[in-house]
Write a protein that holds these residues in place. Sequence first.
Motif, PDB file in Angstrom:
ATOM      1  N   ALA A 107     -32.553   5.996  32.812  1.00  9.68           N
ATOM      2  CA  ALA A 107     -31.277   5.428  32.351  1.00  9.68           C
ATOM      3  C   ALA A 107     -31.494   4.461  31.190  1.00  9.68           C
ATOM      4  O   ALA A 107     -30.769   4.495  30.186  1.00  9.68           O
ATOM      5  CB  ALA A 107     -30.586   4.724  33.513  1.00  9.68           C
ATOM      6  N   LEU A 108     -32.506   3.611  31.304  1.00  7.54           N
ATOM      7  CA  LEU A 108     -32.771   2.635  30.240  1.00  7.54           C
ATOM      8  C   LEU A 108     -33.239   3.325  28.964  1.00  7.54           C
ATOM      9  O   LEU A 108     -32.801   2.969  27.858  1.00  7.54           O
ATOM     10  CB  LEU A 108     -33.810   1.627  30.721  1.00  7.54           C
ATOM     11  CG  LEU A 108     -33.354   0.664  31.830  1.00  7.54           C
ATOM     12  CD1 LEU A 108     -34.533  -0.172  32.329  1.00  7.54           C
ATOM     13  CD2 LEU A 108     -32.234  -0.244  31.327  1.00  7.54           C
ATOM     14  N   CYS A 109     -34.118   4.310  29.108  1.00  2.42           N
ATOM     15  CA  CYS A 109     -34.644   4.987  27.913  1.00  2.42           C
ATOM     16  C   CYS A 109     -33.575   5.812  27.212  1.00  2.42           C
ATOM     17  O   CYS A 109     -33.486   5.812  25.974  1.00  2.42           O
ATOM     18  CB  CYS A 109     -35.824   5.877  28.297  1.00  2.42           C
ATOM     19  SG  CYS A 109     -37.330   4.967  28.700  1.00  2.42           S
ATOM     20  N   LEU A 110     -32.745   6.505  27.974  1.00  4.33           N
ATOM     21  CA  LEU A 110     -31.679   7.297  27.351  1.00  4.33           C
ATOM     22  C   LEU A 110     -30.670   6.398  26.648  1.00  4.33           C
ATOM     23  O   LEU A 110     -30.167   6.738  25.563  1.00  4.33           O
ATOM     24  CB  LEU A 110     -30.990   8.159  28.409  1.00  4.33           C
ATOM     25  CG  LEU A 110     -31.847   9.300  28.986  1.00  4.33           C
ATOM     26  CD1 LEU A 110     -31.111   9.999  30.122  1.00  4.33           C
ATOM     27  CD2 LEU A 110     -32.235  10.304  27.896  1.00  4.33           C
ATOM     28  N   SER A 111     -30.399   5.243  27.249  1.00  4.41           N
ATOM     29  CA  SER A 111     -29.500   4.290  26.575  1.00  4.41           C
ATOM     30  C   SER A 111     -30.122   3.800  25.274  1.00  4.41           C
ATOM     31  O   SER A 111     -29.445   3.698  24.237  1.00  4.41           O
ATOM     32  CB  SER A 111     -29.206   3.114  27.503  1.00  4.41           C
ATOM     33  OG  SER A 111     -28.558   3.545  28.683  1.00  4.41           O
ATOM     34  N   ALA A 112     -31.429   3.514  25.310  1.00  2.00           N
ATOM     35  CA  ALA A 112     -32.114   3.043  24.110  1.00  2.00           C
ATOM     36  C   ALA A 112     -32.154   4.125  23.042  1.00  2.00           C
ATOM     37  O   ALA A 112     -31.988   3.847  21.840  1.00  2.00           O
ATOM     38  CB  ALA A 112     -33.535   2.598  24.468  1.00  2.00           C
ATOM     39  N   ILE A 113     -32.354   5.385  23.456  1.00  4.22           N
ATOM     40  CA  ILE A 113     -32.342   6.488  22.492  1.00  4.22           C
ATOM     41  C   ILE A 113     -30.980   6.574  21.810  1.00  4.22           C
ATOM     42  O   ILE A 113     -30.882   6.752  20.586  1.00  4.22           O
ATOM     43  CB  ILE A 113     -32.686   7.817  23.194  1.00  4.22           C
ATOM     44  CG1 ILE A 113     -34.174   7.850  23.568  1.00  4.22           C
ATOM     45  CG2 ILE A 113     -32.347   9.015  22.301  1.00  4.22           C
ATOM     46  CD1 ILE A 113     -34.562   9.034  24.434  1.00  4.22           C
ATOM     47  N   GLY A 114     -29.918   6.435  22.595  1.00  2.59           N
ATOM     48  CA  GLY A 114     -28.572   6.472  22.011  1.00  2.59           C
ATOM     49  C   GLY A 114     -28.345   5.354  21.018  1.00  2.59           C
ATOM     50  O   GLY A 114     -27.755   5.574  19.945  1.00  2.59           O
ATOM     51  N   LEU A 115     -28.823   4.148  21.339  1.00  2.00           N
ATOM     52  CA  LEU A 115     -28.647   3.019  20.419  1.00  2.00           C
ATOM     53  C   LEU A 115     -29.436   3.220  19.131  1.00  2.00           C
ATOM     54  O   LEU A 115     -28.927   2.949  18.030  1.00  2.00           O
ATOM     55  CB  LEU A 115     -29.082   1.730  21.114  1.00  2.00           C
ATOM     56  CG  LEU A 115     -28.194   1.255  22.277  1.00  2.00           C
ATOM     57  CD1 LEU A 115     -28.821   0.048  22.975  1.00  2.00           C
ATOM     58  CD2 LEU A 115     -26.791   0.910  21.762  1.00  2.00           C
ATOM     59  N   VAL A 116     -30.673   3.691  19.256  1.00  2.00           N
ATOM     60  CA  VAL A 116     -31.493   3.933  18.063  1.00  2.00           C
ATOM     61  C   VAL A 116     -30.854   5.027  17.210  1.00  2.00           C
ATOM     62  O   VAL A 116     -30.772   4.911  15.974  1.00  2.00           O
ATOM     63  CB  VAL A 116     -32.934   4.317  18.456  1.00  2.00           C
ATOM     64  CG1 VAL A 116     -33.723   4.791  17.233  1.00  2.00           C
ATOM     65  CG2 VAL A 116     -33.642   3.145  19.123  1.00  2.00           C
ATOM     66  N   ALA A 117     -30.393   6.098  17.856  1.00  2.00           N
ATOM     67  CA  ALA A 117     -29.773   7.195  17.111  1.00  2.00           C
ATOM     68  C   ALA A 117     -28.525   6.721  16.365  1.00  2.00           C
ATOM     69  O   ALA A 117     -28.316   7.070  15.195  1.00  2.00           O
ATOM     70  CB  ALA A 117     -29.422   8.334  18.064  1.00  2.00           C
ATOM     71  N   ALA A 118     -27.689   5.924  17.038  1.00  2.00           N
ATOM     72  CA  ALA A 118     -26.470   5.417  16.388  1.00  2.00           C
ATOM     73  C   ALA A 118     -26.807   4.501  15.225  1.00  2.00           C
ATOM     74  O   ALA A 118     -26.154   4.538  14.162  1.00  2.00           O
ATOM     75  CB  ALA A 118     -25.609   4.690  17.419  1.00  2.00           C
TER      76      ALA A 118
END
Length: 326
Positions: A107-118
């Motif tokens: 959950a934490l990594c997928l959230s971080a991936i989304g933030l980096v991508a955005a």
Amino acid sequence: MDIDVFVTRHQGDWDRLARLVGARSLRGAEADELVALYQRVATHLSVARSTVPDPALLARLTALVLRARAAVTGAHTPAWREAGRFFARRLPAELRRAAPWWTATAALCLSAIGLVAAWVANDPAVQASIAAPEAVRELTRPGGDFETYYSSAPAASFAFQVWTNNAWIAAGCLVLGVLFGVPVLLLLWTNVVNVGVGAGLMAAAGRFDVFLGLITPHGLLELTAVFVAAGAGLRLGWTVVDPGPRTRSAALAAEGRAVARLAVGLTCVLLVSGVVEAFVTPSGLPTWARVAIGVAAEVAFLAYVFALGRRPEAPQAPAPTASGRP
């Protein structure tokens, strides 16, 4: 020594031992008798070998002693049965036990991936800092480097390369977790940045759907395996900090055995994701079909963990002793 006298004197012991060896089950007293007769007949065999030149008698006693020894010590579980028990019960139970750690990690990594991508997708300055505009265009254009990467080598060779690379990452997460989990966090961050940057650049080029179509078939299972390894590594690191009611050495030994079991299982999971990445992701199948295969693989893994992992592991019976008691 008179052979006839020797046989007459001990024939009753031999017959009784043969009956006990052939019995389907033994009571406690009979199991004790089996051991005593096994030792006695083994002595008879030793005496006969040195004093009785009768090959037929020696062959008979040798066979009886070998059968009795097998009954006393118990037969070993076949390797295939042990492997079946491991994959059907022990591995899914271990994956389920570690689930709070790796689901939180996911959950934490997928959230971080989304933030980096955005961040990358919406900030041209960030994009420019990643690579030259020409390199970014070459990466994201139709038929560019991002798409051709998955067919850049023969499928079998590519599958092996992907498998070994991901296996090293998973092994690093599992083994290096003992260093208070710090290397695990660094490995996770590297993967988060790589995936997030790729997603952000493709989104900025208006090709985020292509990104998902190429990543999803293998990425779901592959990232899940990495998250499992990272979660187990972090759990191992936390055990160093807080071993709980156990001594630190006992806690680390128990977690180390769990890590070894997970390493075997994740090797198989990553092999599957590597095959999908090499043969399905670059294939000519429609995007929906490729994505469906990736989703099916992920659902199968989660069902394996949370359905089989719920079943209590059958207690492994200890090897029978001569008395018939564990």
